[in-house]
Design an enzyme around this catalytic site. Sequence first.
Site, mmCIF file in Angstrom:
data_model
loop_
_atom_site.group_PDB
_atom_site.id
_atom_site.type_symbol
_atom_site.label_atom_id
_atom_site.label_comp_id
_atom_site.label_asym_id
_atom_site.label_seq_id
_atom_site.Cartn_x
_atom_site.Cartn_y
_atom_site.Cartn_z
ATOM 1 N N THR A 179 0.821 -1.205 0.000
ATOM 2 C CA THR A 179 0.000 0.000 0.000
ATOM 3 C C THR A 179 0.858 1.259 0.000
ATOM 4 O OG1 THR A 179 -1.741 1.197 1.187
ATOM 5 C CG2 THR A 179 -0.181 -0.041 2.530
ATOM 6 N N ASP A 180 0.308 2.296 -0.581
ATOM 7 C CA ASP A 180 0.892 3.629 -0.512
ATOM 8 C C ASP A 180 0.736 4.128 0.927
ATOM 9 O OD1 ASP A 180 1.908 6.147 -1.382
ATOM 10 O OD2 ASP A 180 -0.132 6.910 -1.562
#
Length: 184
Positions: A4-5
Amino acid sequence: VICTDKTGTLTTGVMTVREVWGPDEGRLLAAAAACCDADLAVDGRGGVGDPTELALLAAAAERGVNREDIERDNPRTAVHPFDTERKRMSVLRADGILYVKGAVEVVLDRCKDAPNGAAEAAADLAARGLRVLAVAIGTGPEEQALQLLGLVGIADPPRQEAIEAIAQAREAGIQTVMITGDQP
């Protein structure tokens, strides 16, 4: 595995200056404000532009430094915008001073003068999860032989729902990997 960012995904995307390191915090924040493109809202909360710059402008405004005054009293004569390859931004103003902010490793390499302990302070701020920016000044348009004014540690708080989701994933045996351009 979940990849994930971070900024705006796991975090709120609302940056706040948590720590300022250097011999003169006011001078450091004034220089940082002189090297911003964002516009702070009248109430000092939010505004238009990059969240990191908004955090710098809010911290400077708390000390009575406003970018609008800087632009009026000491206009820009040249700008090198931030980009991911350069990892820094610089603004040359009418007073002949070049104001620079950016990644610690890039800015420090361009400094001839820095307070003792700068590298250690940067490592300490980063180890505590803060995004660390270096702020320096120089004379003329070249980004060389700069004077490091100090460091700014900026926090981007996690979203509550992200904390809960990561905990649930961990309990289910799923590893979460955060992908970010920040200092490791």
